[in-house]
Scaffold this active site. Structure first.
Site, PDB file in Angstrom:
ATOM      1  N   ASP A 125       0.971  -1.065  -0.125  1.00 46.03           N
ATOM      2  CA  ASP A 125       0.045   0.067  -0.118  1.00 46.03           C
ATOM      3  C   ASP A 125       0.984   1.267  -0.005  1.00 46.03           C
ATOM      4  OD1 ASP A 125      -2.487   1.363   0.337  1.00 46.03           O
ATOM      5  OD2 ASP A 125      -2.280   1.487   2.313  1.00 46.03           O
ATOM      6  N   HIS A 126       0.449   2.135  -0.827  1.00 41.14           N
ATOM      7  CA  HIS A 126       1.259   3.679  -0.944  1.00 41.14           C
ATOM      8  C   HIS A 126       2.904   3.357  -0.930  1.00 41.14           C
ATOM      9  CE1 HIS A 126      -2.082   6.321  -0.281  1.00 41.14           C
ATOM     10  NE2 HIS A 126      -2.775   5.376   0.521  1.00 41.14           N
ATOM     11  N   ASP A 146       2.059   5.205  -5.307  1.00 38.98           N
ATOM     12  CA  ASP A 146       1.322   6.433  -5.163  1.00 38.98           C
ATOM     13  C   ASP A 146       2.186   7.644  -5.697  1.00 38.98           C
ATOM     14  OD1 ASP A 146       0.018   8.576  -4.184  1.00 38.98           O
ATOM     15  OD2 ASP A 146       0.063   8.136  -2.127  1.00 38.98           O
ATOM     16  N   HIS A 196      -7.609  10.071   4.311  1.00 39.28           N
ATOM     17  CA  HIS A 196      -6.785   9.199   5.416  1.00 39.28           C
ATOM     18  C   HIS A 196      -6.678   9.332   6.834  1.00 39.28           C
ATOM     19  CE1 HIS A 196      -4.374   8.524   1.574  1.00 39.28           C
ATOM     20  NE2 HIS A 196      -4.851   7.318   1.880  1.00 39.28           N
ATOM     21  N   GLY A 197      -6.912   8.534   7.626  1.00 39.72           N
ATOM     22  CA  GLY A 197      -7.017   8.560   9.229  1.00 39.72           C
ATOM     23  C   GLY A 197      -8.414   8.796   9.498  1.00 39.72           C
ATOM     24  N   HIS A 250      -9.463   4.704  -0.948  1.00 37.41           N
ATOM     25  CA  HIS A 250      -8.590   5.102   0.505  1.00 37.41           C
ATOM     26  C   HIS A 250      -9.432   5.768   1.454  1.00 37.41           C
ATOM     27  CE1 HIS A 250      -4.684   4.006  -1.841  1.00 37.41           C
ATOM     28  NE2 HIS A 250      -5.812   3.241  -2.270  1.00 37.41           N
ATOM     29  N   ASN A 302      -9.655   0.314   1.446  1.00 40.43           N
ATOM     30  CA  ASN A 302      -8.531   0.267   2.572  1.00 40.43           C
ATOM     31  C   ASN A 302      -9.121   0.453   3.726  1.00 40.43           C
ATOM     32  OD1 ASN A 302      -7.301   0.002   0.031  1.00 40.43           O
ATOM     33  ND2 ASN A 302      -5.596   1.406   0.498  1.00 40.43           N
ATOM     34  N   VAL A 303      -8.670  -0.066   4.733  1.00 38.51           N
ATOM     35  CA  VAL A 303      -9.052  -0.084   6.122  1.00 38.51           C
ATOM     36  C   VAL A 303      -7.729  -0.034   6.844  1.00 38.51           C
ATOM     37  CG1 VAL A 303     -10.421  -0.680   8.106  1.00 38.51           C
ATOM     38  CG2 VAL A 303     -11.380  -0.959   6.045  1.00 38.51           C
ATOM     39  N   THR A 348      -7.035   2.708   9.905  1.00 40.87           N
ATOM     40  CA  THR A 348      -7.100   3.297  11.033  1.00 40.87           C
ATOM     41  C   THR A 348      -7.817   2.646  11.972  1.00 40.87           C
ATOM     42  OG1 THR A 348      -6.868   5.447  10.242  1.00 40.87           O
ATOM     43  CG2 THR A 348      -7.781   5.377  12.282  1.00 40.87           C
TER      44      THR A 348
END
Length: 285
Positions: free
Chosen positions: A81-82, A103, A182-183, A210, A232-233, A235
């Site tokens: 990822d990323h 990314d 994100h987050g 994301h 995407n999971v 956090t």
């Protein structure tokens, strides 16, 4: 079973559900994720982001991911990822990951296209699939993966640019920006489902969301119905483990490391199971 990324996301695209891609930073996260997927007969993507390497080194986690995937009773892909550079993507390929994300969203469009095309050429030669990103997915400050304000229209993925990007790079899946972050969300995000619908209609390839933690159920369902095939999971996994540790300590029990590890595994299983049901991937394996 270790399964090609493209097979997993193409089936999701064809049957209109989304596969959960869970950032796992420990053996406990991995065990819990696989247990949930097997229990619910769901495909699964285990992934690790480059920013997470300091706490979960790639070369140490790769064997854990790969063995878990090979031993699983359901299809599992192992994904970077990323990845922030072609060199990191090459590291993941050499470590055995069967898909990588480059990314380049923070780069000018021409450079993002050139760098993604390079990664796709190298990865495809090794039989590895590629996810790319176009548009700017913001960062709430909790996850530490990105920057930017997802509420402003100029960070949304452009429809025509997405068509050019896919045609010129050969990416197998595209992560897009439609107001997602994100987050940990401090407020419910406003996702631009109309823009998602346009991108899906223009391209017809698997799309990726994301910043899945904290999105409303209604928005998740709208995303899945309009081309999002991978969510995407990260956090939510971290919060589940942290909350379990805090609860364990607050209970005042005599410290027991093995017991705590099992509790983190169970917390991981619960959060993955909840997302699998939400993404409608249960029963799809």
């Amino acid at each position: 079973m270790l399964t090609p990324f493209r097979e997993i996301i193409r089936d999701a695209h064809r049957r209109h559900y989304a596969v959960g891609a869970f950032n796992c930073l420990s053996v406990e996260n991995v065990m819990g994720a696989v247990a949930a997927a097997e229990e619910l007969h769901a495909p699964l993507i285990l992934q690790l982001a480059e920013v997470q390497f300091p706490g979960a080194p790639l070369e140490l986690m790769a064997p854990v991911f790969l063995q878990a995937a090979r031993s699983a009773k359901v299809p599992v892909a192992v994904h970077l990822d990323h990845g922030q550079s072609p060199e990191t993507c090459i590291r993941a390929i050499r470590a055995g990951f069967n898909s990588v994300m480059f990314d380049g969203a923070g780069l000018p469009l021409e450079e993002n296209i050139a760098q993604t095309r390079l990664v796709a050429r190298l990865a495809h030669a090794a039989g590895v699939d590629v996810e790319a990103e176009l548009g700017r997915v913001g960062d709430t400050g909790f996850g530490g993966e990105g920057t930017g304000d997802a509420a402003t229209a100029d960070v949304f993925t452009d429809v025509e640019e997405s068509a050019r990007f896919i045609a010129e790079t050969g990416a197998d899946a595209l992560a897009i920006a439609i107001g997602n972050l994100h987050g940990r969300y401090i407020a419910t995000p406003r996702l631009n489902i109309g823009r998602l619908r346009e991108i899906d209609a223009r391209n017809g390839i698997p799309l990726v969301l994301h910043g899945g933690s904290g999105t409303s159920e209604e928005d998740f369902k709208s995303c899945i119905g309009n081309g999002i095939c991978k969510i995407n999971v990260a956090t939510a996994m971290q919060l589940a483990a942290t909350d379990e540790i805090c609860s364990y300590i607050a209970a005042g029990a005599s410290p027991n490391y093995i017991d705590l590890k099992s509790r983190i595994t169970e917390a991981s299983r619960r959060v993955v199971a909840a997302h699998i049901r939400l993404f409608e991937s249960d029963g799809k394996a």
